[in-house]
Motif scaffolding. Structure first.
Motif, short mmCIF file in Angstrom:
data_model
loop_
_atom_site.label_atom_id
_atom_site.label_comp_id
_atom_site.label_asym_id
_atom_site.label_seq_id
_atom_site.Cartn_x
_atom_site.Cartn_y
_atom_site.Cartn_z
N ALA A 34 0.82 -1.20 0.00
CA ALA A 34 0.00 0.00 0.00
C ALA A 34 0.86 1.26 0.00
N GLN A 35 1.95 1.21 0.77
CA GLN A 35 2.79 2.41 0.89
C GLN A 35 3.43 2.79 -0.44
N ASN A 36 3.87 1.79 -1.21
CA ASN A 36 4.47 2.09 -2.51
C ASN A 36 3.45 2.71 -3.45
N GLY A 37 2.22 2.15 -3.41
CA GLY A 37 1.16 2.70 -4.25
C GLY A 37 0.89 4.15 -3.88
N LEU A 38 0.83 4.42 -2.59
CA LEU A 38 0.56 5.78 -2.12
C LEU A 38 1.66 6.73 -2.57
N GLY A 39 2.93 6.33 -2.40
CA GLY A 39 4.05 7.18 -2.80
C GLY A 39 4.03 7.47 -4.28
#
Lengths: 195, 189
Positions: A34-39
């Motif tokens: 999720a964090q990579n997608g958000l970034g």
């Protein structure tokens, strides 16, 4: 054509990867968590908003024969800004996203909005359009990354979510899992909007 | 003709403004980017090198660049209450596959504080074991010159990986060779 309407269309009606099925390269590649997608989504949003504003400001100055070249220069400038800032302050994320940051330059969503929207509309509407589409893209990537992370690793944003007995479907974090999840989400969205 | 000139002028103006903005941002973020790069690439090995020392500074923030010969060398000092108690810098030597890059920590008296392997491409399971603590810990507090035990020294090489073990030792000795000069600059009274 109101500000709110232009903003909100990107969040559902024209949400880029799911409805327009655009920008699939980063959508499939970086959404392992999720964090990579958000970034990735936020980086793209910054580029979209910036390039939409500048293209809209210059829309009466840029001759139509060199417009694509001009748009690419403007977009590339914002992408390099994102890359430098990310390298300076978010190094781990920069390492994970790697080549997909410079590749925002050729993301068809960004060029598409410049050509189809910002070059024909005023600054405020272009800002709303860029922000809406960008946040829609961010939401889509975070959601897809979240789904893959929950079922593929049993975590969300790095926090353990499932109990110890949970056996992660680790293939969801790999490339085939991206296609599978995207397909299921597209199907579900069709079901919901058909009602 | 007028269209032609307008095209050239507009595109040139856009690229000029773009390069101006980028060069400004490049300068503004340079220090932060260098720091991040060192932090994520070198900090793990610097921490390993200084592991047994009692220091309370950030060796990366306090880094010193020395001019040794033609090239600049970046020295990472470990300080205790402002006094330098050891320095670390990198050295490289040929291993079995390509270069082995080693971070070497040296105390003021010339003994080794420790070493850390930063980068190598040795054979996994064989030469790659030079990066394991069982090998690198032997260098902690070792007195120069370091040698393999088969050559009368104190370091037990990894069996089956003599070339890799020797590569590390060569790199460490390279670093030690520079130490007198580093010492002259860093431990100035």
């Amino acid at each position: 054509m109101s500000f709110a309407k232009e903003f909100s269309k990107g969040l559902w009606k024209e949400i880029p990867p799911f409805r327009l099925v655009l920008g699939l390269c980063p959508t499939l590649a970086v959404t392992t968590a999720a964090q990579n997608g958000l970034g990735m989504g936020l980086a793209t949003t910054f580029v979209l908003v910036g390039s939409n504003i500048i293209v809209s400001l210059l829309r009466n100055i840029i001759p139509s024969k060199v417009r694509i070249a001009s748009y690419i220069v403007i977009i590339a400038t914002f992408v390099v800004i994102v890359e430098l800032v990310m390298q300076a302050y978010f190094y781990p994320l920069y390492k994970v996203l790697g080549i997909f940051i410079p590749l925002i330059v050729v993301n068809c969503i960004v060029l598409g909005r410049a050509e189809a929207f910002a070059s024909k509309n005023g600054v405020a509407l272009s800002l709303a359009d860029g922000l809406g589409i960008g946040l829609g893209f961010t939401m889509a990537l975070t959601f897809l990354g979240g789904v893959r992370e929950i079922f593929g690793k049993g975590t969300l944003f790095g926090h353990a979510l499932m109990g110890a007995s949970f056996e992660p479907l680790s293939f969801l974090v790999k490339a085939p899992g991206a296609f599978l999840c995207l397909g299921v989400i597209l199907a579900l969205m069709n079901v919901i909007s058909d009602r | 003709m007028r269209d032609m000139i307008k095209m050239v002028v507009v595109l040139t103006a856009i690229t000029a403004v773009s390069s101006l903005a980028l060069s400004y941002i490049n300068d503004a973020t340079r220090a932060a980017r260098e720091y991040q790069l060192l932090k994520y690439v070198k900090e793990p090995s610097i921490k390993a090198v200084f592991a047994k020392l009692d220091y309370n500074n950030d060796p990366i923030k306090d880094r010193i660049t020395l001019k040794l010969g033609k090239e600049g060398k970046t020295i990472f000092p470990a300080k205790k209450d402002g006094h330098i108690i050891a320095v670390a810098y990198d050295a490289a030597a040929a291993g079995y596959h390509g270069e082995i890059e080693v971070m070497v920590g040296i105390k003021p008296d010339g003994t080794l504080a420790g070493i850390g392997i930063m980068r190598h491409s040795e054979t996994p399971g064989l030469g790659a074991r030079v990066a394991e603590p069982s090998f690198t810990e032997q260098f902690r507090n070792a007195k120069p010159p370091v040698k393999l035990s088969s050559e009368g020294g104190t370091i037990n090489g990894i069996s089956g990986a003599t070339i890799s073990s020797k590569g590390v030792i060569t790199a460490v000795n390279e670093a030690l060779k520079l130490f007198p000069e580093v010492k002259k600059e860093v431990f100035k009274p």
